[in-house]
Motif scaffolding. Structure first.
Motif, PDB file in Angstrom:
ATOM      1  N   GLN A  88      43.830  78.125  63.414  1.00  0.00           N
ATOM      2  CA  GLN A  88      44.162  77.258  62.280  1.00  0.00           C
ATOM      3  C   GLN A  88      44.644  75.899  62.732  1.00  0.00           C
ATOM      4  OE1 GLN A  88      46.910  80.329  61.377  1.00  0.00           O
ATOM      5  NE2 GLN A  88      46.119  80.547  59.308  1.00  0.00           N
ATOM      6  N   GLU A  89      44.430  75.592  64.022  1.00  0.00           N
ATOM      7  CA  GLU A  89      44.957  74.333  64.550  1.00  0.00           C
ATOM      8  C   GLU A  89      43.881  73.249  64.556  1.00  0.00           C
ATOM      9  OE1 GLU A  89      47.806  73.969  68.190  1.00  0.00           O
ATOM     10  OE2 GLU A  89      45.816  73.238  68.788  1.00  0.00           O
ATOM     11  N   TYR A  90      44.309  72.029  64.235  1.00  0.00           N
ATOM     12  CA  TYR A  90      43.408  70.885  64.216  1.00  0.00           C
ATOM     13  C   TYR A  90      44.054  69.725  64.984  1.00  0.00           C
ATOM     14  CZ  TYR A  90      41.549  73.295  60.101  1.00  0.00           C
ATOM     15  OH  TYR A  90      41.025  74.207  59.248  1.00  0.00           O
ATOM     16  N   ALA A  91      43.216  68.907  65.587  1.00  0.00           N
ATOM     17  CA  ALA A  91      43.715  67.655  66.164  1.00  0.00           C
ATOM     18  C   ALA A  91      43.527  66.563  65.125  1.00  0.00           C
ATOM     19  CB  ALA A  91      42.940  67.316  67.433  1.00  0.00           C
ATOM     20  N   LEU A  92      44.598  65.810  64.880  1.00  0.00           N
ATOM     21  CA  LEU A  92      44.531  64.711  63.922  1.00  0.00           C
ATOM     22  C   LEU A  92      44.759  63.433  64.728  1.00  0.00           C
ATOM     23  CD1 LEU A  92      44.051  64.735  60.898  1.00  0.00           C
ATOM     24  CD2 LEU A  92      46.507  64.857  60.526  1.00  0.00           C
ATOM     25  N   GLY A  93      43.661  62.779  65.070  1.00  0.00           N
ATOM     26  CA  GLY A  93      43.776  61.647  65.980  1.00  0.00           C
ATOM     27  C   GLY A  93      44.094  62.146  67.376  1.00  0.00           C
ATOM     28  N   ASP A  94      44.571  61.259  68.234  1.00  0.00           N
ATOM     29  CA  ASP A  94      44.797  61.670  69.628  1.00  0.00           C
ATOM     30  C   ASP A  94      46.254  62.037  69.908  1.00  0.00           C
ATOM     31  OD1 ASP A  94      45.751  59.160  69.349  1.00  0.00           O
ATOM     32  OD2 ASP A  94      44.461  58.229  70.866  1.00  0.00           O
ATOM     33  N   LYS A  95      47.119  61.953  68.890  1.00  0.00           N
ATOM     34  CA  LYS A  95      48.531  62.237  69.149  1.00  0.00           C
ATOM     35  C   LYS A  95      49.015  63.526  68.495  1.00  0.00           C
ATOM     36  CE  LYS A  95      50.318  57.548  69.754  1.00  0.00           C
ATOM     37  NZ  LYS A  95      49.828  56.511  68.828  1.00  0.00           N
ATOM     38  N   LEU A  96      48.359  63.900  67.391  1.00  0.00           N
ATOM     39  CA  LEU A  96      48.942  64.904  66.518  1.00  0.00           C
ATOM     40  C   LEU A  96      48.099  66.181  66.474  1.00  0.00           C
ATOM     41  CD1 LEU A  96      51.501  64.413  64.862  1.00  0.00           C
ATOM     42  CD2 LEU A  96      50.043  63.793  62.919  1.00  0.00           C
ATOM     43  N   LEU A  97      48.800  67.337  66.447  1.00  0.00           N
ATOM     44  CA  LEU A  97      48.149  68.624  66.204  1.00  0.00           C
ATOM     45  C   LEU A  97      48.712  69.185  64.901  1.00  0.00           C
ATOM     46  CD1 LEU A  97      48.348  70.248  69.757  1.00  0.00           C
ATOM     47  CD2 LEU A  97      46.288  69.390  68.617  1.00  0.00           C
ATOM     48  N   VAL A  98      47.838  69.684  64.047  1.00  0.00           N
ATOM     49  CA  VAL A  98      48.286  70.223  62.767  1.00  0.00           C
ATOM     50  C   VAL A  98      47.842  71.665  62.643  1.00  0.00           C
ATOM     51  CG1 VAL A  98      48.235  69.931  60.266  1.00  0.00           C
ATOM     52  CG2 VAL A  98      48.011  67.950  61.739  1.00  0.00           C
ATOM     53  N   THR A  99      48.776  72.539  62.309  1.00  0.00           N
ATOM     54  CA  THR A  99      48.426  73.941  62.061  1.00  0.00           C
ATOM     55  C   THR A  99      48.540  74.190  60.563  1.00  0.00           C
ATOM     56  OG1 THR A  99      49.467  74.421  64.162  1.00  0.00           O
ATOM     57  CG2 THR A  99      48.895  76.297  62.798  1.00  0.00           C
ATOM     58  N   VAL A 100      47.550  74.800  60.000  1.00  0.00           N
ATOM     59  CA  VAL A 100      47.509  74.982  58.545  1.00  0.00           C
ATOM     60  C   VAL A 100      47.531  76.461  58.211  1.00  0.00           C
ATOM     61  CG1 VAL A 100      46.283  74.401  56.434  1.00  0.00           C
ATOM     62  CG2 VAL A 100      46.101  72.906  58.419  1.00  0.00           C
ATOM     63  N   ASP A 101      48.442  76.851  57.335  1.00  0.00           N
ATOM     64  CA  ASP A 101      48.544  78.236  56.924  1.00  0.00           C
ATOM     65  C   ASP A 101      48.317  78.307  55.418  1.00  0.00           C
ATOM     66  OD1 ASP A 101      49.065  80.874  56.726  1.00  0.00           O
ATOM     67  OD2 ASP A 101      51.218  80.743  57.147  1.00  0.00           O
ATOM     68  N   GLY A 102      47.230  78.931  54.992  1.00  0.00           N
ATOM     69  CA  GLY A 102      46.986  79.099  53.556  1.00  0.00           C
ATOM     70  C   GLY A 102      45.838  78.251  53.039  1.00  0.00           C
ATOM     71  N   ALA A 103      45.208  77.482  53.907  1.00  0.00           N
ATOM     72  CA  ALA A 103      44.047  76.677  53.486  1.00  0.00           C
ATOM     73  C   ALA A 103      43.282  76.252  54.731  1.00  0.00           C
ATOM     74  CB  ALA A 103      44.509  75.446  52.711  1.00  0.00           C
ATOM     75  N   VAL A 104      42.165  75.599  54.522  1.00  0.00           N
ATOM     76  CA  VAL A 104      41.451  75.011  55.662  1.00  0.00           C
ATOM     77  C   VAL A 104      41.357  73.510  55.429  1.00  0.00           C
ATOM     78  CG1 VAL A 104      40.064  76.994  56.364  1.00  0.00           C
ATOM     79  CG2 VAL A 104      39.256  75.500  54.517  1.00  0.00           C
ATOM     80  N   LEU A 105      41.369  72.757  56.531  1.00  0.00           N
ATOM     81  CA  LEU A 105      41.217  71.315  56.395  1.00  0.00           C
ATOM     82  C   LEU A 105      39.744  70.973  56.307  1.00  0.00           C
ATOM     83  CD1 LEU A 105      43.837  69.774  58.858  1.00  0.00           C
ATOM     84  CD2 LEU A 105      44.081  70.339  56.438  1.00  0.00           C
ATOM     85  N   GLU A 106      39.439  70.026  55.448  1.00  0.00           N
ATOM     86  CA  GLU A 106      38.064  69.567  55.325  1.00  0.00           C
ATOM     87  C   GLU A 106      38.002  68.089  55.716  1.00  0.00           C
ATOM     88  OE1 GLU A 106      37.138  70.466  51.244  1.00  0.00           O
ATOM     89  OE2 GLU A 106      37.875  72.508  51.591  1.00  0.00           O
ATOM     90  N   THR A 107      36.927  67.727  56.370  1.00  0.00           N
ATOM     91  CA  THR A 107      36.803  66.312  56.739  1.00  0.00           C
ATOM     92  C   THR A 107      35.500  65.753  56.201  1.00  0.00           C
ATOM     93  OG1 THR A 107      35.721  66.821  58.815  1.00  0.00           O
ATOM     94  CG2 THR A 107      38.101  66.592  58.885  1.00  0.00           C
ATOM     95  N   ALA A 108      35.572  64.530  55.722  1.00  0.00           N
ATOM     96  CA  ALA A 108      34.386  63.813  55.262  1.00  0.00           C
ATOM     97  C   ALA A 108      34.704  62.332  55.287  1.00  0.00           C
ATOM     98  CB  ALA A 108      34.008  64.254  53.850  1.00  0.00           C
ATOM     99  N   LYS A 109      33.791  61.534  55.750  1.00  0.00           N
ATOM    100  CA  LYS A 109      33.938  60.074  55.798  1.00  0.00           C
ATOM    101  C   LYS A 109      35.249  59.641  56.444  1.00  0.00           C
ATOM    102  CE  LYS A 109      31.393  59.492  51.483  1.00  0.00           C
ATOM    103  NZ  LYS A 109      31.738  59.447  50.076  1.00  0.00           N
ATOM    104  N   GLY A 110      35.581  60.301  57.530  1.00  0.00           N
ATOM    105  CA  GLY A 110      36.786  59.906  58.254  1.00  0.00           C
ATOM    106  C   GLY A 110      38.090  60.304  57.587  1.00  0.00           C
ATOM    107  N   LYS A 111      38.022  61.114  56.522  1.00  0.00           N
ATOM    108  CA  LYS A 111      39.235  61.546  55.832  1.00  0.00           C
ATOM    109  C   LYS A 111      39.459  63.029  56.013  1.00  0.00           C
ATOM    110  CE  LYS A 111      38.991  58.296  52.031  1.00  0.00           C
ATOM    111  NZ  LYS A 111      38.844  58.118  50.601  1.00  0.00           N
ATOM    112  N   THR A 112      40.710  63.421  55.882  1.00  0.00           N
ATOM    113  CA  THR A 112      41.031  64.844  55.967  1.00  0.00           C
ATOM    114  C   THR A 112      41.680  65.286  54.666  1.00  0.00           C
ATOM    115  OG1 THR A 112      41.358  64.656  58.337  1.00  0.00           O
ATOM    116  CG2 THR A 112      42.321  66.580  57.264  1.00  0.00           C
TER     117      THR A 112
END
Ligand code: HEC
Length: 489
Positions: free
Chosen positions: A448-472
């Motif tokens: 459930q872990e995602y990299a958000l840019g080069d500094k940040l890691l985000v773990t999501v519990d209860g949903a999935v992150l979606e990306t489109a056109k450079g947005k999350t």
């Protein structure tokens, strides 16, 4: 023998004791100014050691001793804003003279003795005074003596021309050249009001090896060149009020360094202020006869496990920004205009000096590191309305936004490793699309872990992150709260 002459006889013997300025200083002044003259309680009070206020013309210090001082005052490069109560009613003239003679010749101070007659005449001339002085009042009457600066062999050159940016001095001939023995950079003897430039060239005497901070402010353009390297630059036309001030850091070895300052006056007011701080020093020293507004940091930080709140303009976000500095050094800035957490960063939260002491204009940047700009635009539909934030018993915020009949609750806290964010919807209805970042597209790493840019890691519990056109984004269901944790790499 009258009582009076009896008294003066005693006073004669007492005076040997009374004239001990050091002892009187301990009795009347050291509680606030410190036994060592450096300011009591670790410098919370202003020093008399090395203070220009007690040097030169003794009238200044006599008037302060008699009637006290209140309001902002700059002493040895630091600004105080306190109140010194009048001492004149309790201390007679000869004792004030003895104290000031002591102060002016102790702790490295080297100024002449003060006579009781001088104190007496000043007391008589100011007898209608009842209020403590302000620094401004005193300085109008008795300007501080200018000290020699760290610049030696200083030469000033004046050039004339209708320039709108810094000219190439190598192509020009100065119309006058002067030696400045006091090492002070000053516009006071420039022959023109507008359309001129000046260059000062000399040697900067670095007292020790390490990192030096320089601060430059000017009306209009100016440039500082140290060791032949441009170090600070202010371009173009504009006022000298702190908004265009720049700082520069440079590592210098102990000893002399080539030092050059270029200045351009385009039109309107003129001015230049250039200060420096020695390695590990907290006070500014000035190379100019003018000083720039002081801006010592006032750190704002979480106290007793409760997050700190900052509700002033924060650079990188919108005017209605609310900053939270959580214990452990994790910080967020929520925009009430854009209904999103726009900045997250680590380390120090905010420096309050800008807005707290100067009623400053402009935006204050985060004081810490690893700033991630998550969003810059409105995150929810136009109809969505910010409903404020609530603090839980430990001070952690929940921002609430009304979207139609639903309320989005966005709560933040920190643990020892990062930020924890809980998103939920109160009220039933359909799922909501939440923008997590409109600047960064999340990349799935593991589970459930995602990299958000080069500094940040985000773990999501209860949903999935979606990306489109450079947005999350994520989809938030009314029945299913989502928890995100933000960690820095
Ligand atoms: C109750 C505390 C207190 C006492 C006692 C006191 N001062 Fe001060 N003094 C201050 C404060 C506070 C300031 C700065 C006031 C301000 O911020 O405007 C100050 C400022 C000064 C200044 C100008 C700034 C500087 O640091 O050079 C002088 C000179 C001075 N005091 C001299 C004296 C002398 C001499 C005595 C003893 C006769 C004395 N003071 C006693 C608190 C005190």
């Amino acid at each position: 023998m009258t009582y009076r002459s009896l008294f003066s006889l005693c006073a004669l013997t007492a005076s040997a004791f009374a004239q001990d300025g050091g002892q009187l200083f301990t009795q009347y002044c050291s509680a606030c100014h410190g036994a060592d003259g450096k300011g009591a309680t670790g410098g919370a009070f202003p020093p008399l050691a090395g203070s220009a206020w007690v040097a030169g013309d003794a009238d200044r210090a006599i008037k302060i001793a008699l009637y006290g001082l209140h309001g902002p005052v700059n002493v040895a490069g630091k600004t105080y804003n306190l109140e010194m109560p009048p001492q004149g009613a309790v201390i007679p003239d000869d004792q004030i003279a003895a104290i000031l003679t002591f102060v002016r010749s102790s702790w490295g101070n080297q100024a002449s003795a003060v006579s009781a007659d001088l104190v007496k005449s000043i007391r008589a001339a100011t007898s209608d005074r009842s209020m403590p002085w302000t620094a401004e009042e005193i300085l109008k009457l008795h300007p501080l003596p200018l000290e020699k600066t760290a610049l030696s062999s200083l030469i000033s050159q004046v050039y004339q021309g209708p320039w709108s940016e810094m000219p190439d001095f190598a192509q020009l001939k100065p119309i006058s050249v002067e030696e400045e023995h006091d090492g002070i950079i000053s516009l006071s003897d420039s022959p023109f009001k507008e359309s001129f430039a000046m260059v000062w060239e000399g040697k900067f005497e670095a007292p020790s090896t390490g990192e030096y901070i320089f601060v430059l402010d000017a009306d209009d353009a100016a440039r500082v060149i140290i060791d032949n390297e441009p170090t600070i630059e202010i371009d173009g036309f504009g006022p000298m009020n702190g908004t265009r001030a720049h700082r520069g850091k440079v590592t210098l070895t102990a000893g002399t360094h080539p030092f050059r300052v270029e200045y351009l006056q385009i039109k309107g007011n003129q001015g230049i202020a250039l200060g420096w701080k020695a390695p590990a020093s907290n006070s500014w020293k000035w190379l100019t006869d003018k000083t720039a507004p002081q801006r010592e940091p006032i750190p704002i930080a979480a106290v007793n496990g409760r997050p700190a709140i900052y509700r002033n303009f924060i650079a990188g976000t919108t005017p209605r920004a609310i900053g939270f500095g959580f214990p452990g050094g994790f910080n967020i800035c929520y925009s009430a205009d854009n209904l999103a957490t726009e900045l997250v960063w680590t380390g120090k939260f905010m420096d309050g000096a800008h807005h707290w002491t100067e009623r400053g204009s402009g935006n204050e940047p985060p004081a810490g590191e690893n700033v991630v700009n998550l969003s810059k635009n409105r995150a929810l539909p136009v109809a969505a309305k910010f409903r404020g934030y609530k603090l839980d018993p430990t001070g952690n915020p929940t921002f609430s936004v009304q979207v139609g009949s639903q309320t989005l609750l966005d709560s933040w806290q920190a643990d020892t490793s990062g930020l924890i964010r809980k998103l939920s919807i109160s009220g039933s209805g359909k799922a909501m699309k939440i923008i997590i970042s409109d600047q960064l597209a999340a990349k799935s790493t593991t589970g459930q872990e995602y990299a958000l840019g080069d500094k940040l890691l985000v773990t999501v519990d209860g949903a999935v992150l979606e990306t489109a056109k450079g947005k999350t984004t994520l989809k938030l269901d009314p029945a299913k709260p989502v928890t995100l944790t933000y960690h820095w790499k």
